[in-house]
Design a protein around this motif. Structure first.
Motif, PDB file in Angstrom:
ATOM      1  N   MET A   1      57.128  30.317  30.762  1.00  0.00           N
ATOM      2  CA  MET A   1      56.327  29.996  31.931  1.00  0.00           C
ATOM      3  C   MET A   1      54.920  30.552  31.692  1.00  0.00           C
ATOM      4  N   PRO A   2      53.904  29.770  31.878  1.00  0.00           N
ATOM      5  CA  PRO A   2      52.547  30.258  31.664  1.00  0.00           C
ATOM      6  C   PRO A   2      52.192  31.332  32.675  1.00  0.00           C
ATOM      7  N   ARG A   3      51.291  32.198  32.266  1.00  0.00           N
ATOM      8  CA  ARG A   3      50.898  33.321  33.114  1.00  0.00           C
ATOM      9  C   ARG A   3      50.252  32.848  34.411  1.00  0.00           C
ATOM     10  N   SER A   4      49.664  31.675  34.422  1.00  0.00           N
ATOM     11  CA  SER A   4      49.044  31.173  35.649  1.00  0.00           C
ATOM     12  C   SER A   4      50.070  30.917  36.739  1.00  0.00           C
ATOM     13  N   ARG A   5      51.357  30.770  36.357  1.00  0.00           N
ATOM     14  CA  ARG A   5      52.411  30.547  37.340  1.00  0.00           C
ATOM     15  C   ARG A   5      53.436  31.668  37.288  1.00  0.00           C
ATOM     16  N   SER A   6      53.005  32.897  36.985  1.00  0.00           N
ATOM     17  CA  SER A   6      53.956  33.978  36.794  1.00  0.00           C
ATOM     18  C   SER A   6      54.350  34.672  38.084  1.00  0.00           C
ATOM     19  N   GLY A   7      53.889  34.234  39.226  1.00  0.00           N
ATOM     20  CA  GLY A   7      54.324  34.814  40.491  1.00  0.00           C
ATOM     21  C   GLY A   7      55.739  34.388  40.810  1.00  0.00           C
ATOM     22  N   PHE A   9      56.851  32.476  43.140  1.00  0.00           N
ATOM     23  CA  PHE A   9      56.897  31.051  43.454  1.00  0.00           C
ATOM     24  C   PHE A   9      55.667  30.350  42.899  1.00  0.00           C
ATOM     25  N   GLY A  10      55.163  30.804  41.776  1.00  0.00           N
ATOM     26  CA  GLY A  10      53.951  30.220  41.212  1.00  0.00           C
ATOM     27  C   GLY A  10      52.722  30.837  41.856  1.00  0.00           C
ATOM     28  N   ARG A  11      51.596  30.240  41.619  1.00  0.00           N
ATOM     29  CA  ARG A  11      50.352  30.767  42.188  1.00  0.00           C
ATOM     30  C   ARG A  11      50.399  30.635  43.700  1.00  0.00           C
ATOM     31  N   ARG A  12      50.150  31.713  44.389  1.00  0.00           N
ATOM     32  CA  ARG A  12      50.289  31.741  45.841  1.00  0.00           C
ATOM     33  C   ARG A  12      49.101  31.124  46.559  1.00  0.00           C
ATOM     34  N   ARG A  13      47.945  31.223  45.976  1.00  0.00           N
ATOM     35  CA  ARG A  13      46.752  30.656  46.603  1.00  0.00           C
ATOM     36  C   ARG A  13      45.807  30.209  45.489  1.00  0.00           C
ATOM     37  N   PRO A  14      44.921  29.296  45.779  1.00  0.00           N
ATOM     38  CA  PRO A  14      44.015  28.811  44.734  1.00  0.00           C
ATOM     39  C   PRO A  14      43.043  29.898  44.291  1.00  0.00           C
ATOM     40  N   ARG A  15      42.599  29.758  43.068  1.00  0.00           N
ATOM     41  CA  ARG A  15      41.626  30.715  42.526  1.00  0.00           C
ATOM     42  C   ARG A  15      40.307  30.554  43.241  1.00  0.00           C
ATOM     43  N   THR A  16      39.740  31.663  43.684  1.00  0.00           N
ATOM     44  CA  THR A  16      38.446  31.611  44.352  1.00  0.00           C
ATOM     45  C   THR A  16      37.433  32.527  43.690  1.00  0.00           C
ATOM     46  N   GLY A  17      37.904  33.401  42.822  1.00  0.00           N
ATOM     47  CA  GLY A  17      37.022  34.374  42.189  1.00  0.00           C
ATOM     48  C   GLY A  17      36.379  33.846  40.925  1.00  0.00           C
ATOM     49  N   GLU A  19      36.916  35.437  37.914  1.00  0.00           N
ATOM     50  CA  GLU A  19      37.606  35.994  36.759  1.00  0.00           C
ATOM     51  C   GLU A  19      37.985  34.876  35.802  1.00  0.00           C
ATOM     52  N   PRO A  20      38.099  35.189  34.519  1.00  0.00           N
ATOM     53  CA  PRO A  20      38.474  34.158  33.553  1.00  0.00           C
ATOM     54  C   PRO A  20      39.878  33.632  33.834  1.00  0.00           C
ATOM     55  N   VAL A  21      40.118  32.406  33.443  1.00  0.00           N
ATOM     56  CA  VAL A  21      41.425  31.787  33.648  1.00  0.00           C
ATOM     57  C   VAL A  21      42.488  32.544  32.864  1.00  0.00           C
ATOM     58  N   THR A  22      42.120  33.115  31.736  1.00  0.00           N
ATOM     59  CA  THR A  22      43.078  33.807  30.877  1.00  0.00           C
ATOM     60  C   THR A  22      43.144  35.307  31.156  1.00  0.00           C
ATOM     61  N   ALA A  23      42.611  35.779  32.270  1.00  0.00           N
ATOM     62  CA  ALA A  23      42.638  37.206  32.585  1.00  0.00           C
ATOM     63  C   ALA A  23      44.077  37.683  32.727  1.00  0.00           C
ATOM     64  N   GLN A  24      44.378  38.844  32.157  1.00  0.00           N
ATOM     65  CA  GLN A  24      45.719  39.393  32.208  1.00  0.00           C
ATOM     66  C   GLN A  24      45.658  40.856  32.605  1.00  0.00           C
ATOM     67  N   SER A  25      46.710  41.322  33.243  1.00  0.00           N
ATOM     68  CA  SER A  25      46.774  42.737  33.574  1.00  0.00           C
ATOM     69  C   SER A  25      47.183  43.514  32.332  1.00  0.00           C
ATOM     70  N   ALA A  26      47.040  44.805  32.388  1.00  0.00           N
ATOM     71  CA  ALA A  26      47.388  45.671  31.259  1.00  0.00           C
ATOM     72  C   ALA A  26      48.886  45.954  31.286  1.00  0.00           C
TER      73      ALA A  26
END
Length: 100
Positions: A1-7, A9-17, A19-26
């Motif tokens: 599953m791609p990180r963009s849908r790693s929640g 139930f998937g992405r909970r709300r549309p991106r508004t910021g 930040e890069p699309v490929t941003a990842q947590s540590a």
């Protein structure tokens, strides 16, 4: 599953910021810190519990203080264990090894 849908139930709300699309947590750092502090907090909880059991009325820290410290360390150990479980589950799901 791609990180963009790693929640859950998937992405909970549309991106508004911005930040890069490929941003990842540590994630690796979170796993390292949780794996390091889980045994430390568990050992501290046991130590404070033993000290609380052996505390006498004239000691610098009374029994109640030691019990509070033991419970706090136990809660932190539990949080570190839950964090490790969640991170492991998330990483397995993103690799495609576990349930979706």
């Amino acid at each position: 599953m791609p990180r963009s849908r790693s929640g859950a139930f998937g992405r909970r709300r549309p991106r508004t910021g911005t930040e890069p699309v490929t941003a990842q947590s540590a994630v690796r750092l979170r796993r390292l810190l949780a794996a390091l502090f889980l045994p430390l907090f568990a050992a501290a909880a046991v130590l404070f519990a033993v000290l609380a059991a052996e505390a006498e009325p004239g000691d610098a820290l009374d029994r109640g203080d030691l019990v509070v410290l033991a419970v706090m360390c136990g809660v932190f150990a539990l949080l570190a264990a839950v964090n490790l479980w969640v991170l492991g589950r998330r990483l397995r799901r993103e690799r495609g090894d576990g349930p979706t």
